[in-house]
Design an enzyme around this catalytic site. Structure first.
Site, PDB file in Angstrom:
ATOM      1  CE  LYS A  10      -3.757  -2.284   2.565  1.00 50.39           C
ATOM      2  NZ  LYS A  10      -4.844  -1.973   3.516  1.00 50.39           N
ATOM      3  CE1 TYR A  50      -9.545  -2.995   0.994  1.00 53.28           C
ATOM      4  CE2 TYR A  50      -8.673  -0.870  -0.175  1.00 53.28           C
ATOM      5  CZ  TYR A  50      -8.481  -2.224   0.737  1.00 53.28           C
ATOM      6  OH  TYR A  50      -7.096  -2.239   1.370  1.00 53.28           O
ATOM      7  CG  PHE A  58     -13.166   2.682   7.854  1.00 53.42           C
ATOM      8  CD1 PHE A  58     -12.752   1.889   6.726  1.00 53.42           C
ATOM      9  CD2 PHE A  58     -13.842   2.051   8.874  1.00 53.42           C
ATOM     10  CE1 PHE A  58     -12.908   0.363   6.929  1.00 53.42           C
ATOM     11  CE2 PHE A  58     -13.946   0.749   8.961  1.00 53.42           C
ATOM     12  CZ  PHE A  58     -13.506  -0.088   7.925  1.00 53.42           C
ATOM     13  NE  ARG A  91      -5.250 -11.919   5.915  1.00 51.91           N
ATOM     14  CZ  ARG A  91      -6.200 -11.038   5.677  1.00 51.91           C
ATOM     15  NH1 ARG A  91      -6.137 -10.177   4.931  1.00 51.91           N
ATOM     16  NH2 ARG A  91      -6.841 -10.394   7.251  1.00 51.91           N
ATOM     17  CB  THR A  97      -7.519  -6.175   9.644  1.00 50.26           C
ATOM     18  OG1 THR A  97      -7.936  -7.069   9.069  1.00 50.26           O
ATOM     19  CG2 THR A  97      -7.906  -4.815   8.954  1.00 50.26           C
ATOM     20  NE  ARG A 108      -2.293  -5.962   7.082  1.00 57.79           N
ATOM     21  CZ  ARG A 108      -3.410  -6.309   6.598  1.00 57.79           C
ATOM     22  NH1 ARG A 108      -3.992  -7.167   7.645  1.00 57.79           N
ATOM     23  NH2 ARG A 108      -4.038  -6.017   5.619  1.00 57.79           N
ATOM     24  CG  ASN A 122      -3.597  -2.516   7.120  1.00 53.51           C
ATOM     25  OD1 ASN A 122      -3.199  -1.991   5.947  1.00 53.51           O
ATOM     26  ND2 ASN A 122      -4.810  -3.129   7.393  1.00 53.51           N
ATOM     27  CD  GLU A 136      -8.503  -9.239  -3.058  1.00 51.09           C
ATOM     28  OE1 GLU A 136      -9.122  -8.894  -1.829  1.00 51.09           O
ATOM     29  OE2 GLU A 136      -7.433  -9.892  -2.923  1.00 51.09           O
TER      30      GLU A 136
HETATM   31  P1  GDP Z   1      -7.879  -6.999   5.495  1.00 51.15           P
HETATM   32  O1  GDP Z   1      -8.190  -8.167   4.760  1.00 51.15           O
HETATM   33  O2  GDP Z   1      -6.727  -7.421   6.775  1.00 51.15           O
HETATM   34  O3  GDP Z   1      -7.058  -5.877   4.862  1.00 51.15           O
HETATM   35  O4  GDP Z   1      -8.942  -6.472   6.170  1.00 51.15           O
HETATM   36  P2  GDP Z   1     -10.507  -5.985   5.498  1.00 51.15           P
HETATM   37  O5  GDP Z   1     -10.614  -6.824   4.462  1.00 51.15           O
HETATM   38  O6  GDP Z   1     -11.365  -6.211   6.854  1.00 51.15           O
HETATM   39  O7  GDP Z   1     -10.471  -4.399   5.502  1.00 51.15           O
HETATM   40  C1  GDP Z   1      -9.940  -4.007   4.348  1.00 51.15           C
HETATM   41  C2  GDP Z   1      -8.965  -2.638   4.717  1.00 51.15           C
HETATM   42  O8  GDP Z   1      -9.784  -1.592   5.407  1.00 51.15           O
HETATM   43  C3  GDP Z   1      -7.953  -2.962   6.026  1.00 51.15           C
HETATM   44  O9  GDP Z   1      -6.691  -3.501   5.534  1.00 51.15           O
HETATM   45  C4  GDP Z   1      -7.629  -1.527   6.596  1.00 51.15           C
HETATM   46  O10 GDP Z   1      -6.972  -0.785   5.708  1.00 51.15           O
HETATM   47  C5  GDP Z   1      -9.270  -1.035   6.440  1.00 51.15           C
HETATM   48  N1  GDP Z   1      -9.939  -1.201   7.667  1.00 51.15           N
HETATM   49  C6  GDP Z   1     -10.432  -2.545   8.118  1.00 51.15           C
HETATM   50  N2  GDP Z   1     -10.806  -2.387   9.435  1.00 51.15           N
HETATM   51  C7  GDP Z   1     -10.978  -0.847   9.594  1.00 51.15           C
HETATM   52  C8  GDP Z   1     -11.227  -0.216  10.843  1.00 51.15           C
HETATM   53  O11 GDP Z   1     -11.950  -0.577  11.746  1.00 51.15           O
HETATM   54  N3  GDP Z   1     -10.897   1.239  10.658  1.00 51.15           N
HETATM   55  C9  GDP Z   1     -10.197   1.635   9.679  1.00 51.15           C
HETATM   56  N4  GDP Z   1      -9.746   2.992   9.691  1.00 51.15           N
HETATM   57  N5  GDP Z   1      -9.621   0.976   8.607  1.00 51.15           N
HETATM   58  C10 GDP Z   1     -10.167  -0.171   8.484  1.00 51.15           C
HETATM   59 MG    MG Z   2      -9.873  -8.253   3.216  1.00 56.51          MG
END
Ligand code: GDP
Ligand code: MG
Length: 167
Positions: A10, A50, A58, A91, A97, A108, A122, A136
């Site tokens: 990122k 996303y 957010f 992962r 996350t 992370r 992250n 994806e």
């Molecule tokens: P990942 O698969 O671990 O990347 O997590 P997710 O698919 O749940 O979320 C996608 C991305 O959204 C994450 O990598 C973060 O950049 C962001 N994100 C997820 N949960 C949160 C949250 O509670 N707060 C904020 N600010 N960003 C979040």
């Molecule tokens: Mg994800």
């Protein structure tokens, strides 16, 4: 079982010059990189990537974040890692996350943070399951950009030239 996972470094990862670190950490998995490129992320690509987060408070910030607008780095590095249990291995190394909750030895946990405005910086994205990986990878890469055959393709004509696309 051989799997493939999309990995994105990122914009915060790029700004912090973490590319080498992240690639070195991921190389511990002995997985193979079968595709890699730098991408300028459009709003359309960001929102499609996303789309499952659309209802989150957010979401708007998340789109700006992945587009690099928060870090003055309008690019991400996109890769496909391939090999045995690729998704779980990537992962595991990536960590949770929430970078403050992530294992401190994970990528992370080592390099991420939550900003004072609440953004989860992250550092990288990694696919969570095989369906997400397929969606994806097909979104970020054309078939000819990947050096192994991952999913079925078909031939089509674009501007009088034959092109391989995902079928
Ligand atoms: P990942 O698969 O671990 O990347 O997590 P997710 O698919 O749940 O979320 C996608 C991305 O959204 C994450 O990598 C973060 O950049 C962001 N994100 C997820 N949960 C949160 C949250 O509670 N707060 C904020 N600010 N960003 C979040
Ligand atoms: Mg994800």
């Amino acid at each position: 079982m051989n799997q493939q996972a999309l990995v994105l470094i990122k914009p915060d990862g790029l700004k912090k010059s973490l590319t080498g670190n992240i690639l070195a950490r991921l190389s511990e998995t002995k997985l193979e990189i079968v595709a890699a490129k730098m991408v300028r992320v459009t709003k359309e690509l960001a929102e499609e990537h996303y789309k499952h987060m659309k209802d989150k408070p957010f979401f708007k910030e998340l789109i700006k974040y992945i587009q690099g607008e928060l870090h003055d780095r309008r690019k991400v590095m996109a890769m496909v890692y391939w090999g045995k249990d690729a998704i779980e291995k990537v992962r595991e190394l990536a960590g949770s996350t929430n970078p403050e909750e992530a294992e401190s030895t994970s990528i992370r946990g080592s390099f991420g943070r939550i900003t004072t405005s609440g953004i989860y910086e992250n550092v990288l994205h990694a696919s969570t399951d095989t369906e997400e990986a397929e969606r994806e990878i097909k979104l970020w890469f054309d078939p000819d950009e990947i050096i192994v055959e991952l999913y079925p393709t078909k031939k089509t004509i674009v501007d009088k030239h034959e092109k391989r696309v995902w079928s």
